[in-house]
Design an enzyme around this catalytic site. Sequence first.
Site, mmCIF file in Angstrom:
data_model
loop_
_atom_site.group_PDB
_atom_site.id
_atom_site.type_symbol
_atom_site.label_atom_id
_atom_site.label_comp_id
_atom_site.label_asym_id
_atom_site.label_seq_id
_atom_site.Cartn_x
_atom_site.Cartn_y
_atom_site.Cartn_z
ATOM 1 N N ALA A 283 83.197 8.635 9.561
ATOM 2 C CA ALA A 283 82.957 9.090 8.194
ATOM 3 C C ALA A 283 81.978 8.146 7.509
ATOM 4 O O ALA A 283 81.739 7.029 7.975
ATOM 5 C CB ALA A 283 84.272 9.140 7.418
ATOM 6 N N GLY B 228 86.581 9.961 11.943
ATOM 7 C CA GLY B 228 86.504 11.370 11.588
ATOM 8 C C GLY B 228 85.774 12.207 12.621
ATOM 9 O O GLY B 228 86.020 13.406 12.741
ATOM 10 N N GLU C 138 88.383 12.990 15.152
ATOM 11 C CA GLU C 138 89.297 13.943 14.519
ATOM 12 C C GLU C 138 88.684 15.338 14.461
ATOM 13 O O GLU C 138 89.389 16.341 14.649
ATOM 14 C CB GLU C 138 89.677 13.443 13.126
ATOM 15 C CG GLU C 138 90.579 12.213 13.175
ATOM 16 C CD GLU C 138 90.831 11.604 11.808
ATOM 17 O OE1 GLU C 138 91.998 11.521 11.397
ATOM 18 O OE2 GLU C 138 89.844 11.206 11.145
ATOM 19 N N GLU D 242 90.215 3.227 12.273
ATOM 20 C CA GLU D 242 90.537 3.153 10.849
ATOM 21 C C GLU D 242 91.360 1.929 10.445
ATOM 22 O O GLU D 242 91.173 1.367 9.365
ATOM 23 C CB GLU D 242 91.272 4.435 10.407
ATOM 24 C CG GLU D 242 90.363 5.652 10.241
ATOM 25 C CD GLU D 242 90.157 6.424 11.530
ATOM 26 O OE1 GLU D 242 89.640 7.546 11.481
ATOM 27 O OE2 GLU D 242 90.514 5.891 12.616
#
Length: 258
Positions: A66, A112, A115, A135
């Site tokens: 991200a 992300g 994910e 993360e």
Amino acid sequence: MKFENILIERKDSLAQITINRPKKLNALNKATIIELNLAFEELEDDTTIRAIILTGSGEKAFVAGADISEFADFSVNEGTRLSKIGHDTLFDYVANLSTPVIAAVNGFALGGGLELAMSCHFRIASDNAKMGLPEVSLGVIPGYGGTQRLPQLVGKGKAMEMIMTAGMISADEAKENGLVNHVTTQEELLPLAEKIASKIIRNSSVAISAAIRAVNAGFEDGVNGFDVEVDEFGECFGTDDFMEGTDAFLNKRKPNFK
């Protein structure tokens, strides 16, 4: 529709979405998430599209994570809202599409990005791919489904190790642990994705959509996946595709699904 951060290509019944931010290693920012949502909505509504490939531009990354600069100063409420909107508009949305989505993971799929790949119906990877959820090294946890989908795919123990160490695994290790289905060279990644998609496209899109719903139901809290399977199986008997498929089988011909 014109997009700034993604590209869409159509070839007969197959569509390819390419996240196109190579200078940022295709990192997911707010604008890209919105564009991906719009692109998937557009393709889901297009009845001529029967499979979708999702990949990243360039040779280095599928999605390297991200865009941290966008949320580095967020409050608790803002962080909660960020995760909720992401689930609703992209990650859960992709997982529940009736059109099959194949993630073609080229290079880094981190945070992300992993994910997003996990929200697709299945994944293939190039042999240079690296996958991980870093993360906790930032003082936060995966917020776009990583704590739920990774254990479903690789098992609780392996998922705990990956999340707690914030480390990366290779494409081969990802395949060994069930995170990806196939590993190939970068040159053959998209051709392999297209080959698999072509096999999907030959089958009943109505039945495939029903199968997606039934499989997903088995991972929903409070839902009996077997009951959903029974209902979806029964509903298939009322479709034109069932009539065509069984007639083709009995008459020893190839089915022509609409």
